[in-house]
Design a protein around this motif. Structure first.
Motif, PDB file in Angstrom:
ATOM      1  N   SER A  21      -7.380   6.145   3.911  1.00  0.00           N
ATOM      2  CA  SER A  21      -6.812   4.929   4.520  1.00  0.00           C
ATOM      3  C   SER A  21      -7.023   3.715   3.610  1.00  0.00           C
ATOM      4  CB  SER A  21      -7.481   4.664   5.872  1.00  0.00           C
ATOM      5  OG  SER A  21      -8.810   4.185   5.675  1.00  0.00           O
ATOM      6  N   LEU A  22      -7.803   3.906   2.552  1.00  0.00           N
ATOM      7  CA  LEU A  22      -7.998   2.811   1.592  1.00  0.00           C
ATOM      8  C   LEU A  22      -6.727   2.640   0.763  1.00  0.00           C
ATOM      9  CD1 LEU A  22     -11.630   3.638   0.408  1.00  0.00           C
ATOM     10  CD2 LEU A  22     -10.922   1.910   2.050  1.00  0.00           C
ATOM     11  N   LEU A  23      -6.641   1.468   0.122  1.00  0.00           N
ATOM     12  CA  LEU A  23      -5.441   1.150  -0.665  1.00  0.00           C
ATOM     13  C   LEU A  23      -5.797   0.852  -2.116  1.00  0.00           C
ATOM     14  CD1 LEU A  23      -3.795  -1.224   1.982  1.00  0.00           C
ATOM     15  CD2 LEU A  23      -3.166   1.168   1.504  1.00  0.00           C
ATOM     16  N   PHE A  24      -4.917   1.245  -3.026  1.00  0.00           N
ATOM     17  CA  PHE A  24      -5.058   0.898  -4.446  1.00  0.00           C
ATOM     18  C   PHE A  24      -4.737  -0.586  -4.645  1.00  0.00           C
ATOM     19  CE2 PHE A  24      -5.914   4.751  -6.548  1.00  0.00           C
ATOM     20  CZ  PHE A  24      -4.988   5.751  -6.303  1.00  0.00           C
ATOM     21  N   THR A  25      -3.955  -1.127  -3.718  1.00  0.00           N
ATOM     22  CA  THR A  25      -3.336  -2.444  -3.920  1.00  0.00           C
ATOM     23  C   THR A  25      -4.113  -3.554  -3.207  1.00  0.00           C
ATOM     24  OG1 THR A  25      -1.935  -1.752  -2.075  1.00  0.00           O
ATOM     25  CG2 THR A  25      -0.979  -1.634  -4.283  1.00  0.00           C
ATOM     26  N   SER A  26      -3.970  -4.755  -3.759  1.00  0.00           N
ATOM     27  CA  SER A  26      -4.661  -5.906  -3.161  1.00  0.00           C
ATOM     28  C   SER A  26      -3.832  -6.451  -2.002  1.00  0.00           C
ATOM     29  CB  SER A  26      -4.854  -6.986  -4.224  1.00  0.00           C
ATOM     30  OG  SER A  26      -3.602  -7.347  -4.757  1.00  0.00           O
ATOM     31  N   ALA A  27      -4.479  -7.301  -1.202  1.00  0.00           N
ATOM     32  CA  ALA A  27      -3.851  -7.801   0.034  1.00  0.00           C
ATOM     33  C   ALA A  27      -2.542  -8.540  -0.263  1.00  0.00           C
ATOM     34  CB  ALA A  27      -4.836  -8.702   0.757  1.00  0.00           C
ATOM     35  N   GLU A  28      -2.457  -9.185  -1.446  1.00  0.00           N
ATOM     36  CA  GLU A  28      -1.271 -10.023  -1.747  1.00  0.00           C
ATOM     37  C   GLU A  28      -0.058  -9.173  -2.119  1.00  0.00           C
ATOM     38  OE1 GLU A  28      -4.228 -10.354  -3.728  1.00  0.00           O
ATOM     39  OE2 GLU A  28      -4.969 -11.427  -1.963  1.00  0.00           O
ATOM     40  N   GLU A  29      -0.266  -7.948  -2.604  1.00  0.00           N
ATOM     41  CA  GLU A  29       0.882  -7.178  -3.119  1.00  0.00           C
ATOM     42  C   GLU A  29       1.792  -6.755  -1.975  1.00  0.00           C
ATOM     43  OE1 GLU A  29      -2.191  -5.017  -5.939  1.00  0.00           O
ATOM     44  OE2 GLU A  29      -0.164  -4.303  -6.380  1.00  0.00           O
ATOM     45  N   GLU A  30       3.096  -6.806  -2.227  1.00  0.00           N
ATOM     46  CA  GLU A  30       4.080  -6.486  -1.174  1.00  0.00           C
ATOM     47  C   GLU A  30       3.978  -5.004  -0.826  1.00  0.00           C
ATOM     48  OE1 GLU A  30       4.470  -9.703  -3.234  1.00  0.00           O
ATOM     49  OE2 GLU A  30       5.313  -7.958  -4.249  1.00  0.00           O
ATOM     50  N   VAL A  31       4.034  -4.165  -1.854  1.00  0.00           N
ATOM     51  CA  VAL A  31       4.058  -2.722  -1.590  1.00  0.00           C
ATOM     52  C   VAL A  31       2.620  -2.186  -1.593  1.00  0.00           C
ATOM     53  CG1 VAL A  31       4.941  -0.493  -2.372  1.00  0.00           C
ATOM     54  CG2 VAL A  31       6.300  -2.580  -2.743  1.00  0.00           C
ATOM     55  N   GLN A  32       2.181  -1.649  -0.458  1.00  0.00           N
ATOM     56  CA  GLN A  32       0.828  -1.105  -0.351  1.00  0.00           C
ATOM     57  C   GLN A  32       0.841   0.364  -0.776  1.00  0.00           C
ATOM     58  OE1 GLN A  32      -1.699  -2.986   0.414  1.00  0.00           O
ATOM     59  NE2 GLN A  32      -0.508  -4.797   0.944  1.00  0.00           N
ATOM     60  N   LYS A  33      -0.143   0.740  -1.602  1.00  0.00           N
ATOM     61  CA  LYS A  33      -0.197   2.130  -2.052  1.00  0.00           C
ATOM     62  C   LYS A  33      -1.499   2.781  -1.578  1.00  0.00           C
ATOM     63  CE  LYS A  33       2.605   1.667  -6.261  1.00  0.00           C
ATOM     64  NZ  LYS A  33       2.912   0.223  -6.057  1.00  0.00           N
ATOM     65  N   SER A  34      -1.396   3.909  -0.884  1.00  0.00           N
ATOM     66  CA  SER A  34      -2.608   4.611  -0.395  1.00  0.00           C
ATOM     67  C   SER A  34      -3.466   5.050  -1.561  1.00  0.00           C
ATOM     68  CB  SER A  34      -2.195   5.859   0.394  1.00  0.00           C
ATOM     69  OG  SER A  34      -1.569   5.462   1.576  1.00  0.00           O
ATOM     70  N   MET A  35      -4.762   4.870  -1.409  1.00  0.00           N
ATOM     71  CA  MET A  35      -5.724   5.304  -2.419  1.00  0.00           C
ATOM     72  C   MET A  35      -5.985   6.791  -2.208  1.00  0.00           C
ATOM     73  SD  MET A  35      -9.556   3.933  -3.316  1.00  0.00           S
ATOM     74  CE  MET A  35      -9.057   2.409  -4.126  1.00  0.00           C
TER      75      MET A  35
END
Ligand SMILES: NS(=O)(=O)c1nccs1
Ligand SMILES: [Zn+2]
Length: 261
Positions: free
Chosen positions: A227-241
């Protein structure tokens, strides 16, 4: 510890050569058990961790790191194949999007759903992690395979705070955690070989100590990792870690030693 230079999987450099040019001791590898060589000179491994040195959990955009205060020799690893005292600086994991894969090392090509790395640096010879990472005897990493089974009560304390570090660059205070609870019951049986970091800068500085016995975690606990993300909160496209593991590297004539017959 200051392994903050660990680049994210998305960092341009990481898009670069997955096999370090000129590297002849790269990690991870497949451990071909029948080709391992028993080393009777290995001493018992002695991890001595002080839970009070645990400080925080942060998402570095590639994994989540549990960081330890490594300004003193309060949490150390000695023995086994090691000649010196090594100081714990952080631990983290690698995992897949499915339980079918996720580990970095394999045993006779067997993949595990995840792998824990406890990262230590040689505090007898060097003053800082950054110094040690440049030297061939600078680091010692314990690898522990995770398999799906019973819920791991010790791991649950860490799983409970992961939602607080969902995005890249997020940090949360995390204290009084004894990483010894993540080691298998039997730490006398392990393999050891000379390798490298598996994320940039891929430094060939690591004495790997891979535990033979996996630990068990539940499917739901691993789902929280995903459920963690590679991407930071500001990025539009969220990528699952997920799938934050490196491809296996050529053995190049190295011998994997075992502490057991
Ligand atoms: N995955 S690893 O333990 O080899 C590592 N890479 C950078 C710092 S620690
Ligand atoms: Zn790792």
């Amino acid at each position: 510890c200051s392994s903050k230079y660990v680049l994210s999987a998305l960092h341009p450099m990481w898009q670069g050569p997955l096999v370090a040019p000129g590297g002849n001791r790269q990690s991870p590898i497949d451990i071909q058990v029948r080709k391992t060589v028993f080393d009777p000179h290995f001493k018992p491994l002695s991890p001595e961790y002080d839970p009070r040195t645990c400080s925080q959990v942060w998402n570095n955009g590639y994994s989540f790191l549990v960081e330890y205060d490594d300004t003193t020799d309060k949490s150390t690893l000695k023995g086994g194949p090691l000649e010196d005292t090594f100081r714990l600086c952080q631990f983290h994991f690698h995992w897949g999007e499915s339980n079918a894969w996720g580990s970095e090392h394999t045993v006779d090509r067997r993949l595990f759903p995840a792998e824990l790395h406890l990262v230590h640096w040689n505090s007898d010879k060097y003053k800082l992690f950054e110094e040690a990472v440049m030297e061939e005897n600078g680091l010692a990493v314990i690898g522990v395979f995770l398999k799906i089974g019973n819920r791991h009560e010790g791991l649950q304390k860490l799983v409970d705070v992961l939602p607080a570090v969902r995005h890249k660059d997020s940090v949360v205070e995390f204290t009084r955690f004894d990483p010894a609870c993540l080691l298998p019951a039997n730490i006398d049986d392990y393999w050891s070989y000379a390798g490298s970091l598996t994320t940039p800068p891929l430094s060939e500085a690591v004495t790997w100590i891979i535990m033979k016995q996996p630990i068990e975690v539940s499917h739901d606990q691993l789902a929280v990792f995903r459920s963690l993300l590679f991407t930071s909160a500001e990025e539009e496209v969220q990528k699952s870690m997920v799938n934050n593991f490196r491809v296996q590297q050529p053995l190049k004539g190295r011998t994997v030693r075992s502490s057991f017959t």
